[in-house]
Design a protein around this motif. Sequence first.
Motif, PDB file in Angstrom:
ATOM      1  N   HIS A 278       0.828  -1.199   0.000  1.00 15.77           N
ATOM      2  CA  HIS A 278       0.000   0.000   0.000  1.00 15.77           C
ATOM      3  C   HIS A 278       0.867   1.255   0.000  1.00 15.77           C
ATOM      4  O   HIS A 278       0.592   2.215  -0.735  1.00 15.77           O
ATOM      5  N   ALA A 279       1.924   1.266   0.815  1.00 11.76           N
ATOM      6  CA  ALA A 279       2.805   2.436   0.885  1.00 11.76           C
ATOM      7  C   ALA A 279       3.450   2.719  -0.465  1.00 11.76           C
ATOM      8  O   ALA A 279       3.576   3.875  -0.877  1.00 11.76           O
ATOM      9  N   ALA A 280       3.864   1.658  -1.166  1.00 10.71           N
ATOM     10  CA  ALA A 280       4.502   1.845  -2.468  1.00 10.71           C
ATOM     11  C   ALA A 280       3.517   2.427  -3.484  1.00 10.71           C
ATOM     12  O   ALA A 280       3.863   3.334  -4.253  1.00 10.71           O
ATOM     13  N   ILE A 281       2.291   1.928  -3.487  1.00  6.08           N
ATOM     14  CA  ILE A 281       1.272   2.438  -4.405  1.00  6.08           C
ATOM     15  C   ILE A 281       0.880   3.860  -4.027  1.00  6.08           C
ATOM     16  O   ILE A 281       0.692   4.733  -4.890  1.00  6.08           O
ATOM     17  N   PHE A 282       0.769   4.136  -2.726  1.00  6.87           N
ATOM     18  CA  PHE A 282       0.386   5.471  -2.273  1.00  6.87           C
ATOM     19  C   PHE A 282       1.435   6.492  -2.707  1.00  6.87           C
ATOM     20  O   PHE A 282       1.096   7.606  -3.120  1.00  6.87           O
ATOM     21  N   ASP A 283       2.710   6.120  -2.638  1.00  8.88           N
ATOM     22  CA  ASP A 283       3.770   7.039  -3.069  1.00  8.88           C
ATOM     23  C   ASP A 283       3.636   7.376  -4.547  1.00  8.88           C
ATOM     24  O   ASP A 283       3.845   8.520  -4.968  1.00  8.88           O
ATOM     25  N   LYS A 284       3.302   6.382  -5.364  1.00 10.27           N
ATOM     26  CA  LYS A 284       3.123   6.638  -6.795  1.00 10.27           C
ATOM     27  C   LYS A 284       1.903   7.540  -7.034  1.00 10.27           C
ATOM     28  O   LYS A 284       1.936   8.431  -7.893  1.00 10.27           O
ATOM     29  N   TYR A 285       0.859   7.322  -6.263  1.00  8.73           N
ATOM     30  CA  TYR A 285      -0.332   8.173  -6.358  1.00  8.73           C
ATOM     31  C   TYR A 285       0.003   9.602  -5.922  1.00  8.73           C
ATOM     32  O   TYR A 285      -0.395  10.576  -6.567  1.00  8.73           O
ATOM     33  N   LEU A 286       0.769   9.705  -4.845  1.00  8.56           N
ATOM     34  CA  LEU A 286       1.179  11.015  -4.336  1.00  8.56           C
ATOM     35  C   LEU A 286       1.997  11.774  -5.373  1.00  8.56           C
ATOM     36  O   LEU A 286       1.859  12.996  -5.519  1.00  8.56           O
ATOM     37  N   ARG A 287       2.833  11.056  -6.116  1.00  3.75           N
ATOM     38  CA  ARG A 287       3.651  11.701  -7.144  1.00  3.75           C
ATOM     39  C   ARG A 287       2.775  12.444  -8.140  1.00  3.75           C
ATOM     40  O   ARG A 287       3.072  13.588  -8.521  1.00  3.75           O
ATOM     41  N   TYR A 288       1.694  11.839  -8.552  1.00  4.55           N
ATOM     42  CA  TYR A 288       0.791  12.509  -9.487  1.00  4.55           C
ATOM     43  C   TYR A 288       0.140  13.730  -8.844  1.00  4.55           C
ATOM     44  O   TYR A 288      -0.031  14.768  -9.497  1.00  4.55           O
ATOM     45  N   GLN A 289      -0.218  13.615  -7.574  1.00  5.89           N
ATOM     46  CA  GLN A 289      -0.807  14.767  -6.891  1.00  5.89           C
ATOM     47  C   GLN A 289       0.170  15.936  -6.836  1.00  5.89           C
ATOM     48  O   GLN A 289      -0.223  17.089  -7.022  1.00  5.89           O
ATOM     49  N   MET A 290       1.435  15.640  -6.588  1.00  3.18           N
ATOM     50  CA  MET A 290       2.421  16.713  -6.481  1.00  3.18           C
ATOM     51  C   MET A 290       2.731  17.326  -7.849  1.00  3.18           C
ATOM     52  O   MET A 290       3.012  18.514  -7.949  1.00  3.18           O
TER      53      MET A 290
ATOM     54  N   THR B 220     -19.044   1.873   5.003  1.00  2.00           N
ATOM     55  CA  THR B 220     -19.104   3.313   4.758  1.00  2.00           C
ATOM     56  C   THR B 220     -17.707   3.856   4.449  1.00  2.00           C
ATOM     57  O   THR B 220     -17.530   4.666   3.529  1.00  2.00           O
ATOM     58  N   ALA B 221     -16.718   3.426   5.212  1.00  2.00           N
ATOM     59  CA  ALA B 221     -15.348   3.901   4.987  1.00  2.00           C
ATOM     60  C   ALA B 221     -14.855   3.524   3.587  1.00  2.00           C
ATOM     61  O   ALA B 221     -14.218   4.334   2.912  1.00  2.00           O
ATOM     62  N   GLN B 222     -15.152   2.322   3.154  1.00  2.00           N
ATOM     63  CA  GLN B 222     -14.727   1.890   1.820  1.00  2.00           C
ATOM     64  C   GLN B 222     -15.398   2.714   0.732  1.00  2.00           C
ATOM     65  O   GLN B 222     -14.765   3.096  -0.259  1.00  2.00           O
ATOM     66  N   ALA B 223     -16.688   3.006   0.913  1.00  2.00           N
ATOM     67  CA  ALA B 223     -17.400   3.830  -0.070  1.00  2.00           C
ATOM     68  C   ALA B 223     -16.825   5.242  -0.123  1.00  2.00           C
ATOM     69  O   ALA B 223     -16.659   5.819  -1.203  1.00  2.00           O
ATOM     70  N   ILE B 224     -16.513   5.793   1.042  1.00  2.00           N
ATOM     71  CA  ILE B 224     -15.923   7.139   1.099  1.00  2.00           C
ATOM     72  C   ILE B 224     -14.554   7.143   0.439  1.00  2.00           C
ATOM     73  O   ILE B 224     -14.219   8.055  -0.334  1.00  2.00           O
ATOM     74  N   LEU B 225     -13.755   6.122   0.717  1.00  2.00           N
ATOM     75  CA  LEU B 225     -12.415   6.064   0.133  1.00  2.00           C
ATOM     76  C   LEU B 225     -12.484   5.985  -1.389  1.00  2.00           C
ATOM     77  O   LEU B 225     -11.743   6.682  -2.078  1.00  2.00           O
ATOM     78  N   ARG B 226     -13.371   5.143  -1.906  1.00  2.00           N
ATOM     79  CA  ARG B 226     -13.484   5.031  -3.369  1.00  2.00           C
ATOM     80  C   ARG B 226     -13.858   6.385  -3.971  1.00  2.00           C
ATOM     81  O   ARG B 226     -13.290   6.795  -4.991  1.00  2.00           O
ATOM     82  N   ARG B 227     -14.809   7.065  -3.357  1.00  2.00           N
ATOM     83  CA  ARG B 227     -15.215   8.392  -3.849  1.00  2.00           C
ATOM     84  C   ARG B 227     -14.062   9.384  -3.731  1.00  2.00           C
ATOM     85  O   ARG B 227     -13.837  10.202  -4.629  1.00  2.00           O
ATOM     86  N   HIS B 228     -13.337   9.301  -2.639  1.00  2.00           N
ATOM     87  CA  HIS B 228     -12.203  10.186  -2.365  1.00  2.00           C
ATOM     88  C   HIS B 228     -11.118  10.041  -3.438  1.00  2.00           C
ATOM     89  O   HIS B 228     -10.620  11.037  -3.979  1.00  2.00           O
ATOM     90  N   VAL B 229     -10.773   8.807  -3.758  1.00  2.00           N
ATOM     91  CA  VAL B 229      -9.714   8.548  -4.737  1.00  2.00           C
ATOM     92  C   VAL B 229     -10.188   8.890  -6.155  1.00  2.00           C
ATOM     93  O   VAL B 229      -9.462   9.527  -6.931  1.00  2.00           O
ATOM     94  N   GLU B 230     -11.398   8.472  -6.484  1.00  2.00           N
ATOM     95  CA  GLU B 230     -11.921   8.766  -7.840  1.00  2.00           C
ATOM     96  C   GLU B 230     -12.014  10.266  -8.102  1.00  2.00           C
ATOM     97  O   GLU B 230     -11.677  10.738  -9.199  1.00  2.00           O
ATOM     98  N   ALA B 231     -12.453  11.007  -7.099  1.00  2.00           N
ATOM     99  CA  ALA B 231     -12.534  12.456  -7.255  1.00  2.00           C
ATOM    100  C   ALA B 231     -11.148  13.067  -7.359  1.00  2.00           C
ATOM    101  O   ALA B 231     -10.929  14.029  -8.120  1.00  2.00           O
ATOM    102  N   GLY B 232     -10.190  12.506  -6.624  1.00  2.00           N
ATOM    103  CA  GLY B 232      -8.820  13.007  -6.715  1.00  2.00           C
ATOM    104  C   GLY B 232      -8.220  12.784  -8.093  1.00  2.00           C
ATOM    105  O   GLY B 232      -7.531  13.656  -8.629  1.00  2.00           O
TER     106      GLY B 232
END
Length: 218
Positions: free
Chosen positions: A159-171, A199-211
């Motif tokens: 998860h940390a490795a994937i999150f870092d790659k996702y963060l790179r796009y955000q930056m 509920t948390a999973q639904a929020i996370l999916r919406r959170h990532v898709e919107a990002g």
Amino acid sequence: MLANSPGATISDTAYHRIRADIIFGRLVPGQKLKLDKLKGLYGASVSTLREILNRLASDGLVVAEGQRGFEVAPVSPEDLKEIAALRQLLECYAMELSFAAGDMDWEGSVVSAHHKLHQMEIRMIAGDRSVTKDWKRYDWEFHQSLISACGSRALMEMHAAIFDKYLRYQMISLTFRGQIAADEHRQLLDAALVRDVATAQAILRRHVEAGVKHGLTA
């Protein structure tokens, strides 16, 4: 985004510095990584740097071009979408495990991580972009805290490795969705404290898709 340990070697320190510079956009997509220049910047030998860049190539952050050397990995909308899908898959599963196993200490760590993130979000919403790096660091810490009781080191590392790659796009796109994103983080906190994984999973999916959508638009 893990910090170096106090006993880190020169190789470890240089690896984490170069990795952070790629993730935070100081080394831009497609940039040639000349060993002689990196030697002066990161205080490591050419042979050590070659090993580091091969390691970063395995991480997917650098491209090895055979005899032509190395360059920072390129970016694309398709790659971002794939990374986002993997993040959703891993984080949703890890939250399910973590919510089931988390104790009072875990709850405290989640609350603490959210508090730090929220303070940065308040400043970002007010227009203070000087805290962008801290904002993303605390964002990383909050999402890590949500899954920290999952009981699987391998899952946390993936998860940390994937999150870092996702963060790179955000930056790269310097995207911040403002109050909406802050509200989603608060909703994730509330769901975690009552162990409402659906509920948390639904929020996370919406959170990532919107990002992803926001980043592609930016």
